[in-house]
Design an enzyme around this catalytic site. Structure first.
Site, PDB file in Angstrom:
ATOM      1  NE  ARG A 126      -2.360  -1.243   3.591  1.00 41.27           N
ATOM      2  CZ  ARG A 126      -1.848  -0.439   4.497  1.00 41.27           C
ATOM      3  NH1 ARG A 126      -1.861   0.874   4.326  1.00 41.27           N
ATOM      4  NH2 ARG A 126      -1.318  -0.914   5.607  1.00 41.27           N
TER       5      ARG A 126
ATOM      6  CE1 TYR B 275       0.412  -6.009  -1.966  1.00 38.59           C
ATOM      7  CE2 TYR B 275      -0.673  -4.009  -1.207  1.00 38.59           C
ATOM      8  CZ  TYR B 275      -0.185  -5.271  -0.953  1.00 38.59           C
ATOM      9  OH  TYR B 275      -0.313  -5.811   0.296  1.00 38.59           O
ATOM     10  N   GLY B 276      -2.659  -5.561  -4.508  1.00 40.56           N
ATOM     11  CA  GLY B 276      -3.955  -5.811  -3.882  1.00 40.56           C
ATOM     12  C   GLY B 276      -4.476  -4.709  -2.975  1.00 40.56           C
ATOM     13  N   GLY B 277      -3.672  -4.311  -1.997  1.00 43.97           N
ATOM     14  CA  GLY B 277      -4.140  -3.338  -1.005  1.00 43.97           C
ATOM     15  C   GLY B 277      -4.521  -1.998  -1.619  1.00 43.97           C
TER      16      GLY B 277
ATOM     17  CE  LYS C 167      -6.051  -3.446   4.782  1.00 41.92           C
ATOM     18  NZ  LYS C 167      -6.291  -3.950   6.127  1.00 41.92           N
TER      19      LYS C 167
ATOM     20  CG  HIS D 272      -7.150  -2.588  10.297  1.00 38.55           C
ATOM     21  ND1 HIS D 272      -5.849  -2.172  10.438  1.00 38.55           N
ATOM     22  CD2 HIS D 272      -7.114  -3.629   9.427  1.00 38.55           C
ATOM     23  CE1 HIS D 272      -5.062  -2.904   9.687  1.00 38.55           C
ATOM     24  NE2 HIS D 272      -5.802  -3.807   9.059  1.00 38.55           N
TER      25      HIS D 272
ATOM     26  CB  SER E 236      -0.308  -3.685   8.494  1.00 36.28           C
ATOM     27  OG  SER E 236      -1.313  -2.789   8.113  1.00 36.28           O
TER      28      SER E 236
ATOM     29  CB  CYS F 259       0.480  -6.835  14.855  1.00 35.64           C
ATOM     30  SG  CYS F 259       1.426  -5.361  15.142  1.00 35.64           S
TER      31      CYS F 259
ATOM     32  CB  THR G  10      -3.888 -13.543   9.368  1.00 38.21           C
ATOM     33  OG1 THR G  10      -4.235 -12.348   8.666  1.00 38.21           O
ATOM     34  CG2 THR G  10      -4.507 -14.728   8.649  1.00 38.21           C
ATOM     35  CG  ASN G  11      -0.106 -15.708  12.563  1.00 38.38           C
ATOM     36  OD1 ASN G  11      -0.439 -16.079  11.446  1.00 38.38           O
ATOM     37  ND2 ASN G  11       1.115 -15.332  12.867  1.00 38.38           N
TER      38      ASN G  11
ATOM     39  CG  ASP H  47      -7.607  -6.880   7.203  1.00 36.35           C
ATOM     40  OD1 ASP H  47      -6.776  -6.503   8.046  1.00 36.35           O
ATOM     41  OD2 ASP H  47      -7.747  -6.322   6.101  1.00 36.35           O
TER      42      ASP H  47
ATOM     43  NE  ARG I 231      -0.123  -8.588   2.161  1.00 33.27           N
ATOM     44  CZ  ARG I 231      -0.845  -7.953   3.084  1.00 33.27           C
ATOM     45  NH1 ARG I 231      -2.008  -8.420   3.470  1.00 33.27           N
ATOM     46  NH2 ARG I 231      -0.384  -6.854   3.642  1.00 33.27           N
TER      47      ARG I 231
ATOM     48  CD  GLU J  97       1.343 -22.010  24.510  1.00 30.93           C
ATOM     49  OE1 GLU J  97       0.452 -22.055  25.393  1.00 30.93           O
ATOM     50  OE2 GLU J  97       1.892 -23.037  24.047  1.00 30.93           O
TER      51      GLU J  97
END
Ligand code: OXD
Ligand code: MN
Length: 589
Positions: free
Chosen positions: A71, A199-201, A208, A228, A250, A252, A255-256, A279, A371, A497
């Site tokens: 972006r 680019y996607g973003g 977005k 967000h 972004s 951080c 997604t995990n 997201d 991505r 965890e």
């Protein structure tokens, strides 16, 4: 064939055709048949590469121009007539001036190309949350990505009827010239125009641009929030199902976290985590006084480097089929690879630019912002509520960031206003998701700095108003998984965890656990964070939950300076909260 006779749609499309002059216009209907044909065409032109059908069925690789990989915030504009409409944290240009520039760039830009007309819905079509958009683009990659990322197809025209309530989106790759790249939003005209990028973003305008920037503006007027945030479903061993939403800048680990796999010790007890969104969350008050949320998207556009069996096994499983990869390593076997997938970088492969790549030469094979674009239904832990048109009720809102020293593992805000303050002072070390320096601390309120479509002072005011209107407002928490020891190692193990912290958060939401009062807010008693099976001492945990006086003194100074940008738009209540924090920090040992 035209798929609608809605004159607001057809007149606008005719104007765009007259300006951009494509050779042909193709109306996307959302059918698999049409998409399959486009994939074949895109393979022929080299825009995408078919991957190993046995290993990665239905998967393709796309490479973006090497100067077009993230972006571009410095080229992203909010174009309002009101000079103060965009606020101090956005770039603004007057609409006529921006339209003038864009007209020059767009005139004839699609000559020799096909223009695609993409109808899409954010939120389940026909639901109360749903909002519609049409994107015109000269990129097949955009069509294929939007088919994954949104509820796309001709049903949108039916839902739209003869109305004009849709966002117009125009994208042209033009010449991919970085100097002439503009991502321009016109909230007053419900229009987005993006030029000179692929680019996607920057170009998947439903993401977005619409779901955050435009929807944050309409949210202000419609008593909604467009945030967000991921949305997570947590089922505890008693079978109680609860939801939280969480905002992180972004890359951080959002997604995990959204696809977290609980450690064995939690799984054995019956804990389950399911993903509603990774997201973006749209939120609005329900009749029951709670805040309800949906994920307006229909797919995941996630960062690949660092995605692996440990960090996100669900994402790894999700991207085994029907996935579009961007800017990763292509192996000899026609499969893909990226940094930290495993310890076995492939030999004889080509890097993200398509050049022969030697993993020993020190260069990275995949772009740091490479991505995957994958359908939500691929996710093994997708919540059944994902398609629920009324959304899910949110018990907790979590704000996070990447801070090496300053922020504790978790604290709870004293009340909604204090929570809005905690969101407004979020800060994080920058990553590769946006172009620019990596590793610099920047303030990123609610993780919305690049995505709030209007003045952030007004946005905070809107947050305060929203809370005041909620009888059962979610509790607000702040987390930091990234605190480090002096030797640079992470103190908290993170990943799965993190459920240990979520357990405490939810226990607080339902008054099941006491807390200590600290200068920052409520913090857990060390014994209330479950560390069974974890190699972490009570002292280390205490350190994780602590706040350092001198760091917070400088933090307060930085917040004051940041706040000063907003002048009269800064809500008084937030300034009061800063004074309380300054006083509290003064009493620290
Ligand atoms: C994203 C981002 O791509 O936040 O999700 O940059
Ligand atoms: Mn994001």
């Amino acid at each position: 064939m035209e798929l609608t006779d809605n004159r607001f749609v057809t007149e606008w499309i005719n104007e765009v055709i007259a300006m951009t002059q494509p050779d042909e216009t193709v109306w996307i209907d959302g059918s698999e048949e049409q998409l399959a044909k486009l994939r074949l065409e895109a393979v022929k032109t080299g825009e995408i590469i078919k991957l190993n059908e046995k290993e990665l069925p239905g998967c393709f690789l796309h490479r973006s121009d090497p100067r077009d990989v993230a972006r571009v915030e410095e080229r992203t504009f909010i174009c309002t007539k009101d000079p103060s409409g965009a606020g101090p944290t956005n770039n603004r240009m007057a609409p006529e001036e921006m339209y003038g520039k864009l007209r020059d760039i767009c005139t004839g830009a699609m000559r020799g190309r096909t223009m695609y007309v993409i109808p899409y819905s954010l939120g389940v079509i026909g639901s109360e949350f749903a909002k519609y958009g049409i994107e015109l683009t000269d990129s097949v990659y955009v069509v294929l990505s939007m088919a994954i990322m949104t509820h796309m197809g001709k049903e949108v025209y039916k839902a739209l009827g003869s109305g004009s309530d849709f966002i117009k989106g125009l994208h042209t790759k033009a010449k991919l010239d970085p100097e002439q790249r503009y991502i321009a939003h016109f909230p007053e005209d419900k229009t987005i125009i993006s030029v000179n990028s692929a680019y996607g973003g920057n170009v998947l305008l439903g993401k977005k641009c619409f779901a955050l920037r435009m929807a944050s503006v309409s949210g202000r007027d419609e008593n909604r929030l467009a945030e967000h945030m991921l949305i997570l479903e947590v089922e505890d061993p008693k079978g109680r199902v609860r939801y939280l939403s969480a905002a992180f800048p972004s890359a951080c680990g959002k997604t995990n976290l959204a696809m977290l796999v609980p450690p064995e010790i939690y799984r054995d007890k019956g804990w389950k985590i399911r993903c509603v969104g990774d997201d973006i969350a749209w939120l609005k008050p329900g009749e029951d006084g709670r805040l309800w949320a949906v994920n307006p998207e229909n797919g995941f556009f996630g960062v690949l480097p660092g995605t692996n069996e440990r960090s996100n096994p669900n994402a790894l499983a999700a991207i085994k089929k029907n996935t579009l990869y961007t800017n990763v390593v292509l192996t000899k076997e026609n499969t893909v690879w990226w940094e930290r997938l495993d310890g076995n970088p492939p030999r004889g492969a080509v890097n993200w630019k398509g050049e022969p790549w030697d993993p020993d030469d020190g260069s990275s094979g995949a772009h740091p912002n490479s991505r995957f674009t994958t359908p939500a239904v691929n996710c093994p832990c997708l919540s059944r509520e994902y398609f629920n048109p009324v959304g899910v009720p949110i018990s907790a809102i979590v704000f996070g960031g990447r801070r090496t020293k300053t922020a504790p593992l978790v604290y709870q805000s004293r009340d909604w206003t204090h929570g809005v303050f905690a969101g407004s002072i979020m800060a994080s070390e920058t990553t590769a998701a946006a172009a620019g320096a990596v590793g610099v601390v920047r303030r990123d309120p609610m993780a919305m700095l690049p995505f709030c479509g209007y003045d952030m002072g007004d946005y905070w005011r809107h947050w305060l108003n929203m809370g005041a209107g909620l009888e059962k407002a979610p509790k607000i928490f702040s987390v930091n998984w990234f605190r480090k020891n002096d030797d640079g190692s992470f103190i908290w193990p993170g990943f799965g965890e993190n459920i240990r912290v979520l357990e405490w958060i939810l226990a607080r939401c339902f008054d099941e656990v006491e807390a200590d009062i600290s200068p920052l807010g409520f913090i857990p008693k060390v014994s209330d964070i479950n560390t069974d099976g974890l190699d972490i001492s009570p002292e280390a945990l205490e350190r994780l939950l602590s706040a350092d006086k001198s760091l917070w003194e400088s933090e307060c100074g930085e917040i004051r300076e940041f706040y000063s940008k907003f002048g009269g738009k800064l809500p008084e209540e937030l300034l009061r909260q800063l004074e309380i924090l300054e006083n509290n920090v003064g009493t620290m040992e």
